[in-house]
Design a protein around this motif. Structure first.
Motif, mmCIF file in Angstrom:
data_model
loop_
_atom_site.group_PDB
_atom_site.id
_atom_site.type_symbol
_atom_site.label_atom_id
_atom_site.label_comp_id
_atom_site.label_asym_id
_atom_site.label_seq_id
_atom_site.Cartn_x
_atom_site.Cartn_y
_atom_site.Cartn_z
ATOM 1 N N MET A 27 23.214 -22.297 -16.520
ATOM 2 C CA MET A 27 22.256 -21.303 -17.020
ATOM 3 C C MET A 27 21.012 -21.390 -16.155
ATOM 4 S SD MET A 27 19.245 -21.108 -18.712
ATOM 5 C CE MET A 27 18.824 -22.270 -19.960
ATOM 6 N N LEU A 28 20.418 -20.246 -15.861
ATOM 7 C CA LEU A 28 19.250 -20.240 -14.968
ATOM 8 C C LEU A 28 18.126 -19.427 -15.577
ATOM 9 C CD1 LEU A 28 18.134 -20.957 -12.106
ATOM 10 C CD2 LEU A 28 19.079 -18.774 -11.326
ATOM 11 N N LEU A 29 16.981 -20.068 -15.732
ATOM 12 C CA LEU A 29 15.796 -19.363 -16.229
ATOM 13 C C LEU A 29 14.862 -19.129 -15.042
ATOM 14 C CD1 LEU A 29 14.042 -18.385 -18.625
ATOM 15 C CD2 LEU A 29 13.234 -20.737 -18.884
ATOM 16 N N CYS A 30 14.648 -17.859 -14.684
ATOM 17 C CA CYS A 30 13.773 -17.519 -13.544
ATOM 18 C C CYS A 30 12.382 -17.222 -14.072
ATOM 19 C CB CYS A 30 14.304 -16.283 -12.818
ATOM 20 S SG CYS A 30 15.862 -16.576 -11.997
ATOM 21 N N VAL A 31 11.394 -17.956 -13.554
ATOM 22 C CA VAL A 31 10.044 -17.854 -14.105
ATOM 23 C C VAL A 31 9.024 -17.645 -12.997
ATOM 24 C CG1 VAL A 31 8.257 -19.115 -15.408
ATOM 25 C CG2 VAL A 31 10.669 -19.505 -15.931
ATOM 26 N N PHE A 32 8.031 -16.808 -13.269
ATOM 27 C CA PHE A 32 6.830 -16.764 -12.431
ATOM 28 C C PHE A 32 5.644 -16.986 -13.359
ATOM 29 C CE2 PHE A 32 3.155 -15.080 -10.301
ATOM 30 C CZ PHE A 32 3.325 -15.523 -8.994
ATOM 31 N N VAL A 33 4.755 -17.895 -12.971
ATOM 32 C CA VAL A 33 3.621 -18.204 -13.848
ATOM 33 C C VAL A 33 2.347 -17.585 -13.281
ATOM 34 C CG1 VAL A 33 2.321 -20.021 -15.013
ATOM 35 C CG2 VAL A 33 4.725 -20.417 -14.405
ATOM 36 N N VAL A 34 1.722 -16.732 -14.064
ATOM 37 C CA VAL A 34 0.414 -16.169 -13.702
ATOM 38 C C VAL A 34 -0.636 -17.046 -14.379
ATOM 39 C CG1 VAL A 34 -1.092 -14.145 -13.880
ATOM 40 C CG2 VAL A 34 1.376 -13.849 -13.552
ATOM 41 N N ALA A 78 5.265 -15.583 -17.146
ATOM 42 C CA ALA A 78 4.505 -16.340 -18.143
ATOM 43 C C ALA A 78 3.038 -16.273 -17.773
ATOM 44 C CB ALA A 78 4.985 -17.786 -18.147
ATOM 45 N N TYR A 79 2.174 -16.153 -18.759
ATOM 46 C CA TYR A 79 0.732 -16.114 -18.506
ATOM 47 C C TYR A 79 0.131 -17.373 -19.122
ATOM 48 C CZ TYR A 79 -4.037 -14.289 -18.264
ATOM 49 O OH TYR A 79 -5.370 -14.104 -17.991
#
Ligand SMILES: Cc1cc2nc3c(=O)[nH]c(=O)nc-3n(C[C@H](O)[C@H](O)[C@H](O)COP(=O)(O)OP(=O)(O)OC[C@H]3O[C@@H](n4cnc5c(N)ncnc54)[C@H](O)[C@@H]3O)c2cc1C
Length: 441
Positions: A27-34, A78-79
């Motif tokens: 399973m892969l969770l792709c995240v970008f954090v602002v 994600a913020y």
């Protein structure tokens, strides 16, 4: 294994070795954090993220999401602070491994370390996707990185390799599924400001690859690049790859390989070599930042050379707002404020003016660039500023450009100055000091 892939400055599916490694998961969770801290003024008055780069970054994230969808994936935006957000996601989704691209910058290193300490049972992996070479394939050990670019270039050229071709990864066509999750908190992110000028730079992988194709195979700008690259304001005079390279929607190895392809199929000359030569500057500053870490941000630089500098608030404000006694500098600074871009020659001139004519602490100028530039890259920005301030990788010490001579050479008809309103109505003189002018940006 469940993996969290933390997208940072590698916003692409092509040539992304880190994402490929992360894809070997159940399973892969792709995240970008602002990070909300990007939008507040820092130690040197400026913000880490200005409106132009934020707009470009947002476009790049939306494009990444469009690329991920056909592979059955989603991008979670994600913020919050990564030190808070990543552990929450790790716990919520039973994540066993966190993967990202290795990057320069002290904040980035501190955050990574803090996450490792908070999550001792999680595996942390970094892969090198932002540079032509990996640390292991450089012709020298990182602590032995030469003090100057030309020594570095000579050592690289001796190997006969322009980049590590075998490291280039095919575009990903399959990814493991994401966990089910409710809507992310992208709605909390700051709004995107309307551009003042029609946009020349559109964020995203597709647009970056298209710019590469256009500059080489369609408009052949590369054929005369060595002669044209110093122009102040001509779109095709230089490649304009920098914004896409800076956030990784374009891979630098892809660019180097495409130049090599162009040389095989079309033209090979001094200009085609020179474009790669400039990529090597970027490469040098990448490793320079990783080698020198916190010294990249020191006033006395890596050379530990103290130069007299002070903080004249009125001069700093005048420089930022394009309101100095130097029309060429004003025009370039106006262009930067209004569009987020400035040519390399103009960057050199305004930085030289900042350090020499205005006698200011270079770190304030670098921080203003950080806020304004659409292509801000920590290594290239601080590396170049140190270089021009005479405390970095330049063996010749401080460089001062003669602004009048430069104006005659690069803007003989004054069209650049006119176009960007360089003739200020009431320019602020060097010695105009008024307590009321003390800048609060
Ligand atoms: C004070 C100062 C600050 C700078 N800050 C940045 C920055 O934050 N981000 C950034 O990408 N570049 C920075 N540069 C380098 C350079 O000005 C830009 O990379 C270039 O103007 C981008 O336009 P282009 O893509 O058309 O460049 P081209 O001339 O087409 O060059 C091709 C690529 O080579 C690389 N390159 C070219 N010149 C340099 C250089 N001097 N140093 C490092 N890489 C280079 C860039 O990746 C660029 O996209 C800075 C230069 C100065 C003098």
């Amino acid at each position: 294994m469940n993996t969290l892939y933390w997208f940072t400055r590698d916003l692409r599916l092509h040539d992304n070795a880190a994402l490929l490694a992360a894809s070997r998961s159940d399973m892969l969770l792709c995240v970008f954090v602002v990070d909300p801290r990007w939008f507040s003024p820092g130690q040197f008055q400026s913000r880490a993220m200005g409106e132009h780069r934020w707009r470009f970054l947002w476009q790049s994230l939306m494009a990444l999401e469009r690329g991920l969808r056909p592979l059955g994936q989603r991008l979670r935006i994600a913020y919050g602070k990564p030190e808070t957000v990543i552990p929450e996601l790790v716990h919520a989704h039973g994540i066993a491994r966190v993967v990202r691209s290795r990057q320069p910058g002290t904040q980035e290193a501190i955050q990574w370390q803090s996450l490792k300490e908070q999550l001792p049972d999680t595996l942390f992996q970094q892969f090198e996707t932002l540079s032509l070479f990996t640390e292991g394939s450089l012709p020298m050990a990182l602590p032995e990185l030469p003090d100057t670019f030309s020594q570095f270039r000579k050592q690289v050229e001796k190997t006969g390799e322009r980049c590590t071709e075998r490291l280039r990864i095919r575009t990903l066509t399959a990814l493991p599924p994401p966990p089910g999750f409710a809507d992310d908190n992208r709605g909390e992110c700051p709004p995107i400001a309307k551009p003042q000028h029609p946009l020349q730079f559109i964020g995203g992988e597709e647009a970056g690859l298209e710019q590469l194709r256009q500059f080489l195979f369609v408009r052949h700008g590369i054929d005369n690049y060595k002669e044209t690259r110093n122009a102040l304001d001509t779109w095709d005079a230089s490649s304009k790859f920098s914004p896409w390279l800076a956030n990784g929607s374009l891979s630098v190895r892809e660019v180097a390989e495409t130049i090599a392809e162009y040389e095989r199929s079309d033209t090979k000359n001094e200009s085609t070599y020179w474009l790669w030569f400039e990529l090597l500057w970027r490469e040098y500053f990448h490793w320079y930042a990783l080698k020198h870490r916190a010294s990249l941000f020191r006033r006395d630089g890596v050379q530990r050379k103290r130069r007299p500098a002070t903080f004249y608030g009125h001069r700093f404000m005048a420089w930022c707002q394009g309101n100095t006694e130097y029309p060429l500098v004003n025009a370039a600074m106006n262009q930067l404020r209004e569009t987020g871009y400035m040519s390399n020659r103009a960057r050199q001139l305004v930085a030289s003016c900042f350090v020499n004519e205005l006698e200011l602490d270079w770190r304030y100028g670098a921080a203003w660039f950080e806020q304004q530039l659409i292509d801000y890259d920590v290594a290239s920005n601080y590396g170049n500023w140190q270089y021009l301030a005479g405390v970095g990788a330049d063996p010749r010490g401080l460089r001062q450009f003669n602004l009048e001579k430069q104006a005659k050479q690069y803007d003989p008809l004054g069209t650049f100055v006119d176009r960007w309103g360089g003739h200020a109505d009431q320019p602020v003189g060097l010695h105009t000091v008024d307590a009321a002018d003390w800048p609060i940006l």
